[in-house]
Design a protein around this motif. Structure first.
Motif, PDB file in Angstrom:
ATOM      1  N   ARG A 115      10.786  59.648  94.855  1.00  0.00           N
ATOM      2  CA  ARG A 115       9.949  60.893  94.224  1.00  0.00           C
ATOM      3  C   ARG A 115      10.749  61.147  92.702  1.00  0.00           C
ATOM      4  N   MET A 116      10.101  61.188  91.711  1.00  0.00           N
ATOM      5  CA  MET A 116      10.718  61.095  90.215  1.00  0.00           C
ATOM      6  C   MET A 116      11.083  62.848  90.026  1.00  0.00           C
ATOM      7  N   ILE A 117       9.979  63.774  90.616  1.00  0.00           N
ATOM      8  CA  ILE A 117      10.253  65.119  90.102  1.00  0.00           C
ATOM      9  C   ILE A 117      10.861  65.833  91.537  1.00  0.00           C
ATOM     10  N   PRO A 118      12.068  66.477  91.291  1.00  0.00           N
ATOM     11  CA  PRO A 118      12.741  66.981  92.607  1.00  0.00           C
ATOM     12  C   PRO A 118      12.075  68.521  93.015  1.00  0.00           C
ATOM     13  N   GLY A 119      12.521  69.153  94.024  1.00  0.00           N
ATOM     14  CA  GLY A 119      12.108  70.325  94.524  1.00  0.00           C
ATOM     15  C   GLY A 119      10.899  70.116  95.395  1.00  0.00           C
ATOM     16  N   THR A 120      11.067  71.217  96.273  1.00  0.00           N
ATOM     17  CA  THR A 120      10.244  71.334  97.578  1.00  0.00           C
ATOM     18  C   THR A 120       9.302  72.489  97.420  1.00  0.00           C
ATOM     19  N   ASP A 121       9.829  73.772  97.373  1.00  0.00           N
ATOM     20  CA  ASP A 121       9.175  74.933  97.906  1.00  0.00           C
ATOM     21  C   ASP A 121       8.857  75.576  96.253  1.00  0.00           C
ATOM     22  N   LEU A 122       7.454  76.040  96.551  1.00  0.00           N
ATOM     23  CA  LEU A 122       6.813  76.473  95.245  1.00  0.00           C
ATOM     24  C   LEU A 122       5.853  77.906  95.645  1.00  0.00           C
ATOM     25  N   ALA A 123       5.461  78.374  94.529  1.00  0.00           N
ATOM     26  CA  ALA A 123       4.441  79.477  94.460  1.00  0.00           C
ATOM     27  C   ALA A 123       3.675  79.426  93.419  1.00  0.00           C
ATOM     28  N   GLY A 124       2.633  79.396  93.360  1.00  0.00           N
ATOM     29  CA  GLY A 124       1.418  79.366  91.992  1.00  0.00           C
ATOM     30  C   GLY A 124       0.028  79.786  92.249  1.00  0.00           C
ATOM     31  N   VAL A 125      -0.809  79.090  91.346  1.00  0.00           N
ATOM     32  CA  VAL A 125      -2.082  79.541  91.319  1.00  0.00           C
ATOM     33  C   VAL A 125      -2.971  78.003  91.485  1.00  0.00           C
ATOM     34  N   ASP A 162      -6.955  80.925  93.762  1.00  0.00           N
ATOM     35  CA  ASP A 162      -6.157  81.506  94.774  1.00  0.00           C
ATOM     36  C   ASP A 162      -4.644  81.245  94.374  1.00  0.00           C
ATOM     37  N   GLU A 163      -3.986  82.514  94.703  1.00  0.00           N
ATOM     38  CA  GLU A 163      -2.632  82.554  94.581  1.00  0.00           C
ATOM     39  C   GLU A 163      -2.038  81.978  95.951  1.00  0.00           C
ATOM     40  N   VAL A 164      -1.126  81.243  95.926  1.00  0.00           N
ATOM     41  CA  VAL A 164      -0.496  80.418  97.070  1.00  0.00           C
ATOM     42  C   VAL A 164       1.225  80.291  97.073  1.00  0.00           C
ATOM     43  N   PHE A 165       1.681  79.995  98.395  1.00  0.00           N
ATOM     44  CA  PHE A 165       2.922  79.640  98.461  1.00  0.00           C
ATOM     45  C   PHE A 165       2.929  78.567  99.606  1.00  0.00           C
ATOM     46  N   GLY A 166       4.115  77.670  99.329  1.00  0.00           N
ATOM     47  CA  GLY A 166       4.370  76.672 100.457  1.00  0.00           C
ATOM     48  C   GLY A 166       5.312  75.481  99.987  1.00  0.00           C
ATOM     49  N   TRP A 167       5.297  74.400 100.405  1.00  0.00           N
ATOM     50  CA  TRP A 167       6.122  73.283 100.133  1.00  0.00           C
ATOM     51  C   TRP A 167       5.179  72.246  99.878  1.00  0.00           C
ATOM     52  N   THR A 168       5.961  71.282  98.899  1.00  0.00           N
ATOM     53  CA  THR A 168       5.500  69.988  98.583  1.00  0.00           C
ATOM     54  C   THR A 168       6.338  68.820  98.817  1.00  0.00           C
ATOM     55  N   GLY A 169       5.750  67.510  98.989  1.00  0.00           N
ATOM     56  CA  GLY A 169       6.611  66.511  98.972  1.00  0.00           C
ATOM     57  C   GLY A 169       6.686  65.628  97.780  1.00  0.00           C
ATOM     58  N   THR A 170       5.788  66.142  96.828  1.00  0.00           N
ATOM     59  CA  THR A 170       5.825  65.433  95.572  1.00  0.00           C
ATOM     60  C   THR A 170       6.684  65.842  94.214  1.00  0.00           C
ATOM     61  N   GLY A 171       7.245  66.978  94.482  1.00  0.00           N
ATOM     62  CA  GLY A 171       8.209  67.599  93.396  1.00  0.00           C
ATOM     63  C   GLY A 171       7.462  68.929  93.029  1.00  0.00           C
ATOM     64  N   ALA A 172       8.402  70.060  93.077  1.00  0.00           N
ATOM     65  CA  ALA A 172       8.194  71.371  92.581  1.00  0.00           C
ATOM     66  C   ALA A 172       8.296  71.689  90.982  1.00  0.00           C
ATOM     67  N   PRO A 184      -0.440  69.213  99.865  1.00  0.00           N
ATOM     68  CA  PRO A 184      -1.464  69.278 100.889  1.00  0.00           C
ATOM     69  C   PRO A 184      -2.060  70.468 101.069  1.00  0.00           C
ATOM     70  N   ALA A 185      -3.410  70.756 101.158  1.00  0.00           N
ATOM     71  CA  ALA A 185      -3.732  72.187 101.354  1.00  0.00           C
ATOM     72  C   ALA A 185      -3.384  72.845 102.741  1.00  0.00           C
ATOM     73  N   ASP A 186      -2.805  71.980 103.713  1.00  0.00           N
ATOM     74  CA  ASP A 186      -2.296  72.768 104.928  1.00  0.00           C
ATOM     75  C   ASP A 186      -0.771  73.052 104.928  1.00  0.00           C
ATOM     76  N   HIS A 187      -0.077  72.757 103.638  1.00  0.00           N
ATOM     77  CA  HIS A 187       1.197  73.365 103.157  1.00  0.00           C
ATOM     78  C   HIS A 187       1.094  74.579 102.482  1.00  0.00           C
ATOM     79  N   LEU A 188       0.365  75.497 102.418  1.00  0.00           N
ATOM     80  CA  LEU A 188       0.100  76.487 101.721  1.00  0.00           C
ATOM     81  C   LEU A 188      -0.652  77.697 102.518  1.00  0.00           C
ATOM     82  N   VAL A 189      -0.236  78.667 102.254  1.00  0.00           N
ATOM     83  CA  VAL A 189      -0.839  79.885 102.572  1.00  0.00           C
ATOM     84  C   VAL A 189      -0.938  80.889 101.257  1.00  0.00           C
ATOM     85  N   PRO A 190      -1.882  82.158 101.346  1.00  0.00           N
ATOM     86  CA  PRO A 190      -2.040  82.927 100.344  1.00  0.00           C
ATOM     87  C   PRO A 190      -0.703  83.768 100.488  1.00  0.00           C
TER      88      PRO A 190
END
Length: 345
Positions: free
Chosen positions: A88-98, A113-123, A131-137
């Motif tokens: 994974r070229m871009i680090p980071g997991t946890d995020l919040a945004g639009v 939609d404003e959401v927060f959650g986690w990603t495996g592709t770099g935050a 993935p949509a199921d990694h996010l909640v409002p």
């Protein structure tokens, strides 16, 4: 922002509000190493797949796990994240945004939609595919920096105390590293579960831990909690400052200890401590329960409810701009972060 359109790229389809540019600012890593291995760069904005969304990142938090992946140590991690260099070229997991684009199979989220959650592709970038199921409002009343501070550390604390230790009202719970990322959430979650909470921290962080709801605070610079007379039903050890035998001394005969830390050697890291804990657990009524937290949308929803109800509040020590993300990771690696460290984008 541009107009809404549908795009198809190598079988990836999405409905999107197009970003104003085709490239984005990100922090990238081409080799394992210290924080100096990270550098700001312009890279292509990714395209979400069928079950994914594109998020314009407002903030991303960093934690010790990000540092382990960055350095590639312990080396056992490279079996997952890349043997010779990070996959994974871009680090980071946890995020919040639009949300700015959604894949064709996504029905729970839409652009705006404003959401927060986690990603495996770099935050640590202006945009991230998630993935949509990694996010909640996001809950009302919180900033994106506060939302981004929650996912990994909050889910770790929740799963350790609720699922592994099964904390119930009246339990005596001791939390080491109570002013850290996981610890600051753990103090609040243990209180929400009805426990009597003791937090272990340094002198300078005692007031913070009290403000989080701890009933008792032990200053480790003056007091060794393993030498006291108090016994605990649950110990969440986020620090590994004492041998297992010493920590067990203040655990009740049928209590639960969760070793949620461990440095160990450069090859297997905390695995040695985890294996010792599992072996000891077979010969005692005490439950020594190392565990690995897992990202679960249902748990993120529980945390969102606690945030909305005012029963949980992220403790953020510092924020950094995206180009200073390396400094944020250096600070987390020092082991002295007070609460969470967040990169604001």
């Amino acid at each position: 922002m541009g107009i809404e359109h549908s795009s198809k790229d190598a079988g990836r389809e999405s409905t999107t509000v197009a970003p104003a540019a085709e490239s984005m600012r990100a922090v990238v890593q081409h080799r394992y190493g210290p924080a100096s291995a990270l550098e700001p760069a312009e890279v292509a904005i990714p395209t979400p797949g069928r079950g994914e969304v594109l998020v314009r990142v407002g903030a991303a938090s960093v934690h010790p796990g990000d540092h382990f992946v960055m350095t590639g140590r312990p080396y056992v991690l490279r079996l997952v994240f890349g043997l010779r260099r990070p996959r994974r070229m871009i680090p980071g997991t946890d995020l919040a945004g639009v949300v700015t684009a959604v894949g064709t199979d996504v029905t729970t989220l839409r652009p705006g939609d404003e959401v927060f959650g986690w990603t495996g592709t770099g935050a640590l970038a202006e945009y991230a595919v998630v993935p949509a199921d990694h996010l909640v409002p996001v809950p009302d009343g919180l900033s994106l920096a506060e939302d981004a501070a929650v996912p990994t550390s909050g889910m770790t604390a929740l799963q350790a105390l609720r699922d592994i230790a099964k904390v119930s009202p009246g339990d005596r719970v001791l939390i080491t590293g109570a002013s850290g990322g996981v610890g600051s959430f753990a103090v609040q979650i243990a209180k929400s579960l009805g426990a009597e909470v003791t937090g272990v921290c340094s002198t300078g962080n005692a007031e913070l831990v009290r403000s989080l709801g701890a009933d008792h605070v032990v200053d480790y610079t003056t007091t060794d909690f393993t030498r006291g007379d108090r016994r605990y039903d649950v110990i969440l050890d986020n620090v590994e400052s004492h041998p297992l035998a010493d920590v067990r001394r203040v655990l009740t005969p049928t209590g639960t200890m969760i070793p949620n830390s461990g440095h160990g050697g450069r090859w297997i890291g905390p695995l040695g401590r985890i294996l010792r804990a599992r072996m000891l657990s077979a010969f005692t009524r005490q439950r020594l329960k190392p565990f690995t937290s897992l990202g679960k949308r249902d748990d993120l929803l529980v945390l969102a409810d606690l945030l909305a109800a005012g029963r949980l509040a992220p403790a953020i020590e510092r924020t950094y701009p995206l180009d200073d993300a390396a400094e944020a990771l250096r600070h987390v690696a020092s082991g002295h972060a007070r609460g969470k460290v967040v990169v604001v984008i």
